[in-house]
Design a protein around this motif. Structure first.
Motif, PDB file in Angstrom:
ATOM      1  N   ASN A  25       0.871  -1.174   0.000  1.00 61.52           N
ATOM      2  CA  ASN A  25       0.000   0.000   0.000  1.00 61.52           C
ATOM      3  C   ASN A  25       0.909   1.224   0.000  1.00 61.52           C
ATOM      4  OD1 ASN A  25      -1.642   1.971   2.252  1.00 61.52           O
ATOM      5  ND2 ASN A  25      -2.689   1.345   0.402  1.00 61.52           N
ATOM      6  N   ILE A  26       0.705   2.123  -0.960  1.00 61.58           N
ATOM      7  CA  ILE A  26       1.480   3.359  -1.026  1.00 61.58           C
ATOM      8  C   ILE A  26       0.587   4.493  -0.555  1.00 61.58           C
ATOM      9  CG2 ILE A  26       2.758   4.981  -2.465  1.00 61.58           C
ATOM     10  CD1 ILE A  26       3.206   2.689  -4.452  1.00 61.58           C
ATOM     11  N   VAL A  27       1.036   5.202   0.457  1.00 58.49           N
ATOM     12  CA  VAL A  27       0.287   6.332   0.984  1.00 58.49           C
ATOM     13  C   VAL A  27       1.036   7.599   0.628  1.00 58.49           C
ATOM     14  CG1 VAL A  27      -0.658   7.403   3.054  1.00 58.49           C
ATOM     15  CG2 VAL A  27      -0.565   4.918   2.887  1.00 58.49           C
ATOM     16  N   SER A  28       0.386   8.437  -0.141  1.00 58.42           N
ATOM     17  CA  SER A  28       0.925   9.748  -0.493  1.00 58.42           C
ATOM     18  C   SER A  28      -0.242  10.717  -0.442  1.00 58.42           C
ATOM     19  CB  SER A  28       1.574   9.706  -1.880  1.00 58.42           C
ATOM     20  OG  SER A  28       0.622   9.338  -2.857  1.00 58.42           O
ATOM     21  N   LYS A  29      -0.018  11.942  -0.858  1.00 61.37           N
ATOM     22  CA  LYS A  29      -1.133  12.900  -0.786  1.00 61.37           C
ATOM     23  C   LYS A  29      -2.332  12.357  -1.543  1.00 61.37           C
ATOM     24  CE  LYS A  29       1.541  16.961   0.101  1.00 61.37           C
ATOM     25  NZ  LYS A  29       1.860  18.312  -0.256  1.00 61.37           N
ATOM     26  N   ILE A  30      -2.199  12.108  -2.794  1.00 60.60           N
ATOM     27  CA  ILE A  30      -3.247  11.497  -3.619  1.00 60.60           C
ATOM     28  C   ILE A  30      -2.554  10.942  -4.845  1.00 60.60           C
ATOM     29  CG2 ILE A  30      -5.255  11.926  -5.087  1.00 60.60           C
ATOM     30  CD1 ILE A  30      -6.242  13.916  -3.124  1.00 60.60           C
ATOM     31  N   PRO A  31      -2.827   9.774  -5.302  1.00 57.31           N
ATOM     32  CA  PRO A  31      -3.753   8.812  -4.720  1.00 57.31           C
ATOM     33  C   PRO A  31      -3.052   7.880  -3.736  1.00 57.31           C
ATOM     34  CG  PRO A  31      -3.013   7.981  -6.816  1.00 57.31           C
ATOM     35  CD  PRO A  31      -2.328   9.326  -6.601  1.00 57.31           C
ATOM     36  N   ILE A  32      -3.858   7.160  -3.005  1.00 52.67           N
ATOM     37  CA  ILE A  32      -3.387   6.032  -2.214  1.00 52.67           C
ATOM     38  C   ILE A  32      -3.493   4.830  -3.151  1.00 52.67           C
ATOM     39  CG2 ILE A  32      -3.936   4.535  -0.269  1.00 52.67           C
ATOM     40  CD1 ILE A  32      -5.076   7.061   1.113  1.00 52.67           C
ATOM     41  N   ALA A  33      -2.430   4.047  -3.248  1.00 51.29           N
ATOM     42  CA  ALA A  33      -2.408   2.948  -4.219  1.00 51.29           C
ATOM     43  C   ALA A  33      -2.257   1.607  -3.515  1.00 51.29           C
ATOM     44  CB  ALA A  33      -1.272   3.152  -5.210  1.00 51.29           C
ATOM     45  N   PHE A  34      -3.046   0.653  -3.948  1.00 54.21           N
ATOM     46  CA  PHE A  34      -2.938  -0.728  -3.499  1.00 54.21           C
ATOM     47  C   PHE A  34      -2.292  -1.512  -4.640  1.00 54.21           C
ATOM     48  CE2 PHE A  34      -6.261   1.052  -0.922  1.00 54.21           C
ATOM     49  CZ  PHE A  34      -6.012   0.514   0.331  1.00 54.21           C
ATOM     50  N   ILE A  35      -1.138  -2.125  -4.368  1.00 59.80           N
ATOM     51  CA  ILE A  35      -0.317  -2.733  -5.405  1.00 59.80           C
ATOM     52  C   ILE A  35      -0.257  -4.242  -5.231  1.00 59.80           C
ATOM     53  CG2 ILE A  35       1.985  -2.741  -6.462  1.00 59.80           C
ATOM     54  CD1 ILE A  35       0.655   0.071  -6.384  1.00 59.80           C
TER      55      ILE A  35
END
Length: 119
Positions: free
Chosen positions: A38-48
């Motif tokens: 799971n990548i958490v950044s400002k936008i978007p949050i990505a599920f890889i």
């Protein structure tokens, strides 16, 4: 092409790529997990979801067919403009391809999560 198997090396090699995009969290192990990173950044949050691809240069149609179960599982994750689901494929030689999984399509991305320019 045979469907990609789980690859600890692919997952290990995916971590630095994911860290370029934000803070990461690894999912626990198990056959029922929907994503690996799971990548958490400002936008978007990505599920890889990270997989090994024996034939990295396959067409989108072949990839969609060969990785249909991973794509189906990624489509279970609620998505909108702020939450995405992606399939990352790694070859045995370290070549990567990245795909945004939408409700109906796969869109090829660069390693930063931006759609590749086509044509």
């Amino acid at each position: 092409m045979k469907p990609g198997r789980w690859s600890p090396r692919a997952l290990k090699d995916a971590i630095p790529i994911a860290q370029m995009r934000g803070l990461i969290q690894l999912a626990g192990k198990g056959p029922d997990r929907l994503f690996d990173i799971n990548i958490v950044s400002k936008i978007p949050i990505a599920f890889i979801r990270v997989k090994f691809a024996p034939e990295i240069l396959a067409s989108l149609t072949e990839i969609a067919d060969d990785f249909r179960e991973e794509i189906r599982r990624l489509r279970l994750i609620a998505r909108d403009a702020a939450v995405t689901a992606e399939l990352w494929l790694r070859s045995r030689h370290g070549t990567w391809r990245f795909f945004l999984v939408t409700e109906k399509d796969l869109i090829e991305l660069d390693c930063h999560g931006w759609p590749l320019n086509v044509g």
